[in-house]
Write a protein that holds these residues in place. Structure first.
Motif, PDB file in Angstrom:
ATOM      1  N   GLY A 231     -39.141  -1.513 -14.888  1.00 20.07           N
ATOM      2  CA  GLY A 231     -38.972  -1.340 -16.330  1.00 20.07           C
ATOM      3  C   GLY A 231     -40.107  -0.546 -16.948  1.00 20.07           C
ATOM      4  O   GLY A 231     -39.883   0.346 -17.779  1.00 20.07           O
ATOM      5  N   ASN A 232     -41.328  -0.834 -16.537  1.00 19.71           N
ATOM      6  CA  ASN A 232     -42.466  -0.123 -17.108  1.00 19.71           C
ATOM      7  C   ASN A 232     -42.500   1.329 -16.650  1.00 19.71           C
ATOM      8  O   ASN A 232     -42.793   2.233 -17.447  1.00 19.71           O
ATOM      9  N   VAL A 233     -42.184   1.562 -15.380  1.00 14.42           N
ATOM     10  CA  VAL A 233     -42.180   2.945 -14.886  1.00 14.42           C
ATOM     11  C   VAL A 233     -41.117   3.764 -15.625  1.00 14.42           C
ATOM     12  O   VAL A 233     -41.365   4.904 -16.038  1.00 14.42           O
ATOM     13  N   VAL A 234     -39.935   3.185 -15.820  1.00 15.98           N
ATOM     14  CA  VAL A 234     -38.865   3.896 -16.527  1.00 15.98           C
ATOM     15  C   VAL A 234     -39.260   4.159 -17.981  1.00 15.98           C
ATOM     16  O   VAL A 234     -39.080   5.268 -18.501  1.00 15.98           O
ATOM     17  N   LEU A 235     -39.814   3.155 -18.633  1.00 15.79           N
ATOM     18  CA  LEU A 235     -40.241   3.316 -20.033  1.00 15.79           C
ATOM     19  C   LEU A 235     -41.252   4.455 -20.161  1.00 15.79           C
ATOM     20  O   LEU A 235     -41.094   5.360 -20.997  1.00 15.79           O
ATOM     21  N   LYS A 236     -42.269   4.439 -19.303  1.00 10.44           N
ATOM     22  CA  LYS A 236     -43.309   5.467 -19.377  1.00 10.44           C
ATOM     23  C   LYS A 236     -42.749   6.839 -18.992  1.00 10.44           C
ATOM     24  O   LYS A 236     -43.161   7.860 -19.551  1.00 10.44           O
ATOM     25  N   SER A 237     -41.832   6.865 -18.023  1.00 12.06           N
ATOM     26  CA  SER A 237     -41.248   8.143 -17.608  1.00 12.06           C
ATOM     27  C   SER A 237     -40.463   8.767 -18.747  1.00 12.06           C
ATOM     28  O   SER A 237     -40.569   9.975 -19.011  1.00 12.06           O
ATOM     29  N   LEU A 238     -39.664   7.949 -19.438  1.00 12.75           N
ATOM     30  CA  LEU A 238     -38.868   8.482 -20.549  1.00 12.75           C
ATOM     31  C   LEU A 238     -39.766   8.887 -21.713  1.00 12.75           C
ATOM     32  O   LEU A 238     -39.565   9.944 -22.315  1.00 12.75           O
ATOM     33  N   GLU A 239     -40.770   8.085 -22.016  1.00 12.49           N
ATOM     34  CA  GLU A 239     -41.698   8.459 -23.092  1.00 12.49           C
ATOM     35  C   GLU A 239     -42.363   9.792 -22.764  1.00 12.49           C
ATOM     36  O   GLU A 239     -42.444  10.693 -23.610  1.00 12.49           O
ATOM     37  N   GLY A 240     -42.839   9.909 -21.511  1.00 10.59           N
ATOM     38  CA  GLY A 240     -43.487  11.150 -21.099  1.00 10.59           C
ATOM     39  C   GLY A 240     -42.521  12.321 -21.086  1.00 10.59           C
ATOM     40  O   GLY A 240     -42.845  13.424 -21.538  1.00 10.59           O
ATOM     41  N   GLY A 241     -41.312  12.085 -20.596  1.00 10.49           N
ATOM     42  CA  GLY A 241     -40.303  13.135 -20.533  1.00 10.49           C
ATOM     43  C   GLY A 241     -39.937  13.658 -21.915  1.00 10.49           C
ATOM     44  O   GLY A 241     -39.831  14.863 -22.136  1.00 10.49           O
ATOM     45  N   PHE A 242     -39.785  12.744 -22.880  1.00 10.47           N
ATOM     46  CA  PHE A 242     -39.427  13.188 -24.225  1.00 10.47           C
ATOM     47  C   PHE A 242     -40.568  13.934 -24.888  1.00 10.47           C
ATOM     48  O   PHE A 242     -40.335  14.899 -25.620  1.00 10.47           O
ATOM     49  N   ALA A 243     -41.790  13.503 -24.622  1.00 10.05           N
ATOM     50  CA  ALA A 243     -42.937  14.224 -25.184  1.00 10.05           C
ATOM     51  C   ALA A 243     -42.949  15.662 -24.662  1.00 10.05           C
ATOM     52  O   ALA A 243     -43.182  16.607 -25.424  1.00 10.05           O
ATOM     53  N   VAL A 244     -42.683  15.835 -23.372  1.00 10.36           N
ATOM     54  CA  VAL A 244     -42.641  17.178 -22.785  1.00 10.36           C
ATOM     55  C   VAL A 244     -41.489  17.979 -23.386  1.00 10.36           C
ATOM     56  O   VAL A 244     -41.641  19.146 -23.757  1.00 10.36           O
ATOM     57  N   PHE A 245     -40.340  17.341 -23.494  1.00 10.32           N
ATOM     58  CA  PHE A 245     -39.163  18.014 -24.045  1.00 10.32           C
ATOM     59  C   PHE A 245     -39.434  18.459 -25.484  1.00 10.32           C
ATOM     60  O   PHE A 245     -39.185  19.609 -25.854  1.00 10.32           O
ATOM     61  N   GLU A 246     -39.955  17.552 -26.296  1.00 12.66           N
ATOM     62  CA  GLU A 246     -40.219  17.899 -27.696  1.00 12.66           C
ATOM     63  C   GLU A 246     -41.218  19.050 -27.796  1.00 12.66           C
ATOM     64  O   GLU A 246     -41.005  20.002 -28.552  1.00 12.66           O
ATOM     65  N   ARG A 247     -42.290  18.961 -27.013  1.00  8.98           N
ATOM     66  CA  ARG A 247     -43.314  20.007 -27.087  1.00  8.98           C
ATOM     67  C   ARG A 247     -42.726  21.363 -26.669  1.00  8.98           C
ATOM     68  O   ARG A 247     -42.987  22.385 -27.308  1.00  8.98           O
ATOM     69  N   THR A 248     -41.909  21.338 -25.615  1.00  7.79           N
ATOM     70  CA  THR A 248     -41.331  22.581 -25.121  1.00  7.79           C
ATOM     71  C   THR A 248     -40.357  23.179 -26.133  1.00  7.79           C
ATOM     72  O   THR A 248     -40.337  24.399 -26.345  1.00  7.79           O
ATOM     73  N   VAL A 249     -39.568  22.327 -26.768  1.00  8.26           N
ATOM     74  CA  VAL A 249     -38.640  22.808 -27.797  1.00  8.26           C
ATOM     75  C   VAL A 249     -39.420  23.383 -28.983  1.00  8.26           C
ATOM     76  O   VAL A 249     -39.120  24.477 -29.476  1.00  8.26           O
ATOM     77  N   ARG A 250     -40.440  22.677 -29.417  1.00  6.48           N
ATOM     78  CA  ARG A 250     -41.211  23.155 -30.571  1.00  6.48           C
ATOM     79  C   ARG A 250     -41.914  24.482 -30.264  1.00  6.48           C
ATOM     80  O   ARG A 250     -41.983  25.365 -31.130  1.00  6.48           O
ATOM     81  N   GLU A 251     -42.429  24.609 -29.050  1.00  7.91           N
ATOM     82  CA  GLU A 251     -43.068  25.870 -28.665  1.00  7.91           C
ATOM     83  C   GLU A 251     -42.057  27.012 -28.665  1.00  7.91           C
ATOM     84  O   GLU A 251     -42.350  28.114 -29.148  1.00  7.91           O
ATOM     85  N   ALA A 252     -40.861  26.740 -28.131  1.00  5.28           N
ATOM     86  CA  ALA A 252     -39.832  27.779 -28.095  1.00  5.28           C
ATOM     87  C   ALA A 252     -39.470  28.229 -29.511  1.00  5.28           C
ATOM     88  O   ALA A 252     -39.222  29.418 -29.756  1.00  5.28           O
ATOM     89  N   LEU A 253     -39.475  27.280 -30.443  1.00  6.16           N
ATOM     90  CA  LEU A 253     -39.053  27.595 -31.804  1.00  6.16           C
ATOM     91  C   LEU A 253     -40.129  28.327 -32.618  1.00  6.16           C
ATOM     92  O   LEU A 253     -39.916  28.640 -33.790  1.00  6.16           O
ATOM     93  N   THR A 254     -41.274  28.575 -32.009  1.00  2.82           N
ATOM     94  CA  THR A 254     -42.283  29.415 -32.659  1.00  2.82           C
ATOM     95  C   THR A 254     -42.641  30.608 -31.777  1.00  2.82           C
ATOM     96  O   THR A 254     -43.640  31.283 -32.014  1.00  2.82           O
ATOM     97  N   SER A 255     -41.798  30.855 -30.761  1.00  2.00           N
ATOM     98  CA  SER A 255     -42.183  31.837 -29.740  1.00  2.00           C
ATOM     99  C   SER A 255     -41.940  33.284 -30.166  1.00  2.00           C
ATOM    100  O   SER A 255     -42.499  34.191 -29.576  1.00  2.00           O
ATOM    101  N   THR A 256     -41.101  33.513 -31.157  1.00  2.00           N
ATOM    102  CA  THR A 256     -40.909  34.870 -31.679  1.00  2.00           C
ATOM    103  C   THR A 256     -40.924  34.804 -33.207  1.00  2.00           C
ATOM    104  O   THR A 256     -40.592  33.754 -33.784  1.00  2.00           O
ATOM    105  N   PRO A 257     -41.294  35.892 -33.853  1.00  2.00           N
ATOM    106  CA  PRO A 257     -41.263  35.879 -35.325  1.00  2.00           C
ATOM    107  C   PRO A 257     -39.884  35.547 -35.874  1.00  2.00           C
ATOM    108  O   PRO A 257     -39.762  34.813 -36.865  1.00  2.00           O
ATOM    109  N   ALA A 258     -38.840  36.031 -35.203  1.00  2.00           N
ATOM    110  CA  ALA A 258     -37.483  35.810 -35.714  1.00  2.00           C
ATOM    111  C   ALA A 258     -37.126  34.334 -35.714  1.00  2.00           C
ATOM    112  O   ALA A 258     -36.567  33.810 -36.687  1.00  2.00           O
ATOM    113  N   VAL A 259     -37.453  33.644 -34.618  1.00  2.00           N
ATOM    114  CA  VAL A 259     -37.083  32.227 -34.555  1.00  2.00           C
ATOM    115  C   VAL A 259     -38.027  31.389 -35.418  1.00  2.00           C
ATOM    116  O   VAL A 259     -37.606  30.402 -36.038  1.00  2.00           O
ATOM    117  N   ALA A 260     -39.287  31.790 -35.500  1.00  2.00           N
ATOM    118  CA  ALA A 260     -40.223  31.055 -36.356  1.00  2.00           C
ATOM    119  C   ALA A 260     -39.775  31.100 -37.814  1.00  2.00           C
ATOM    120  O   ALA A 260     -40.005  30.151 -38.574  1.00  2.00           O
TER     121      ALA A 260
END
Lengths: 333, 333
Positions: A231-260
């Protein structure tokens, strides 16, 4: 203001304690009308306004070994908070600090509900658009006996019914295949015990059998039981996975002037999505099985997340969660 | 066209087999110049163009019990594919079908590398912007002995070095706390074994100690060892979590006319992010420890994902992965 006893808030526990915790406690009083008592070192709490303070001179740090720290630091904020619940000075406790210490202090100072072999940490996993799935144990017991998983099923069902208003919580066991008999040795034995229906009657649950990791966030079950290691490994894995996903999405959304340039339109619809998956906002974990309500918030919780968790603690006291859990542990005549 | 033997492709395995598999095999030949032999029922394969076909009249269905199916269905596509590798008619095999059956057929027909107690499934977990983290075991062995986790560390290190070109793979063990001694009984014993450095010399790895779930996708380690139960639960949880996250984000981005109007600009930058986390695209899993290369792709793989996996199988043969793994199992004199 509630007629109930105040919630004892461990003001020294959390990544940004005590500042964020004190701010959250103030919010809980102002927004939700919940009574609060701050537990911590008065000299370090800063401006506490009109909130009462229960003095505690020591702190169990985030990385400290839980059990020995709780035994040694008798005047620590988490130990004093648990004692306040035990002694009837507070209705419940909330800590965003060292999870193991909150667990150990609650267990040692409040004691277990009669019949509970091992308390378990119940965490609501977000299910977008629906009721969260309560997963337990998320870390209290790294090694489990099969019988404990049956108790987790009972405790989790009572909790899901009372907290989320589910008439007949659907319970699954976390494993690695759909067919009966799939899993490790612990799961195979626990499955046999779970399939015998006695526990179901004690808590008004429905047993679904096996669920897999992919079922955790789509509402396949209302309650999922597992050992505290998995349970703890799954909880931490999902928390970590979502943090990576969110950061990657946010970076993509500022990656060009048009999308920013779309940020004014896009961010207001995406921010609530990210909040849905933010472990600091999805609701505090509860230690199920102690003779008192002990809630554990994420270390990185915001003041508003702390305020919500304090309100949840108060509501759980209001619905008599400990008494309901106690009844489920008493074999019906 | 490669000089090597063809890759045996289980044409009947996968959610959309044989159509998608045959299409992927054609792509592998056209785009990557890899030789392929399709294994399956010639009457059901459709248009196979110039690809050679190794006939197999039976199929192990996706939900079937693996070991008994492999024993019973001797003319199944996965069994014939494994035999083709064993008999030197193919260099390696790829299946997007029943994972357990691919494992059982490979183990029974190819046999184990001498010294390997239990083969393990190694899955590359995506790390945005960096080399994937190889996690094993992701499902071959639900119950593990501590000694097996040390072998997984060796096999995984060799694999990470050869597949991803890492000079000194950094190895961690998946557990539920940062401090030594945290975890369940299996992990505590395995940690003691891993801390004794003999295995490190055999594979040129560096041992990091404990890693947690949140470390899996940020590149903390190159190789993470765990038992097959935990590994499979984590893999499925993350796959499921990302599917929910992607769906929720996509729904939000069409939830108002204003945000839907940004699609032309937003989708081209977000689609590659979603692909980063798509389990069907992040690379096939390899069964490490059998005397032949056996790759396992996600059941929902697209033709391009199948083509990439076929190319990966061919490359792993080219670098002599089985021989490298064999050498790591032989104690140096």
């Amino acid at each position: 203001m509630s007629e109930r006893l105040p919630v004892a808030v461990d003001a020294m526990g959390g990544d940004n304690a005590p500042t964020v915790i004190v701010a959250g406690a103030k919010l809980a009083v102002e927004k939700f009308g919940v009574g609060v008592v701050l537990v911590g070192d008065p000299d370090r709490l800063g401006e506490t306004g009109s909130l009462p303070v229960l003095p505690a001179s020591e702190v169990v740090e985030m990385g400290a070994e839980p059990a020995s720290s709780v035994r040694r630091l008798k005047d620590s904020s988490i130990v004093r908070a648990a004692e306040a619940v035990r002694d009837g000075a507070a209705s419940s406790l909330l800590s965003a600090g060292n999870t193991g210490a909150a667990m150990a202090a609650s267990l040692l100072r409040m004691g277990r509900i009669k019949g509970v072999a091992r308390p378990a940490i119940a965490v609501p996993f977000p299910v977008p658009g629906s009721t969260p799935t309560t997963v337990l144990d998320c870390g209290a017991n790294a090694d489990c006996q099969p019988e404990w998983l049956v108790q987790f099923a009972v405790l989790g069902s009572v909790y899901a019914r009372e907290r989320f208003g589910l008439a007949e919580p659907r319970v699954g066991i976390l494993t690695i295949g759909e067919e009966a008999g799939k899993g490790n040795a612990l799961v195979r034995t626990a499955c046999e015990l779970l399939e015998n229906g006695d526990w179901v009657d004690r808590c008004g649950a429905r047993y679904l059998g096996n669920v897999e990791g992919r079922d955790l966030m789509i509402g396949t079950a209302d309650v999922v039981v597992t050992d505290g290691f998995t349970g703890n490994v799954v909880l931490k894995s999902l928390e970590g996975g979502f943090a990576v996903f969110e950061r990657t999405v946010r970076e993509a959304l500022t990656s060009t002037p048009a999308v920013a340039a779309t940020a004014d339109v896009v961010e207001p619809v995406l921010d609530p999505v990210f909040e849905t998956f933010d472990p600091a906002l999805t609701g505090a974990a509860m230690l199920l099985g102690t003779r008192g309500v002990a809630l554990i918030s994420h270390g990185s919780s915001s003041p508003m997340a702390i305020a919500h968790a304090i309100s949840t603690a108060d509501q759980l006291v209001d619905i008599g969660i400990v008494e309901r859990l106690r009844q489920s542990m008493t074999p019906s005549s």
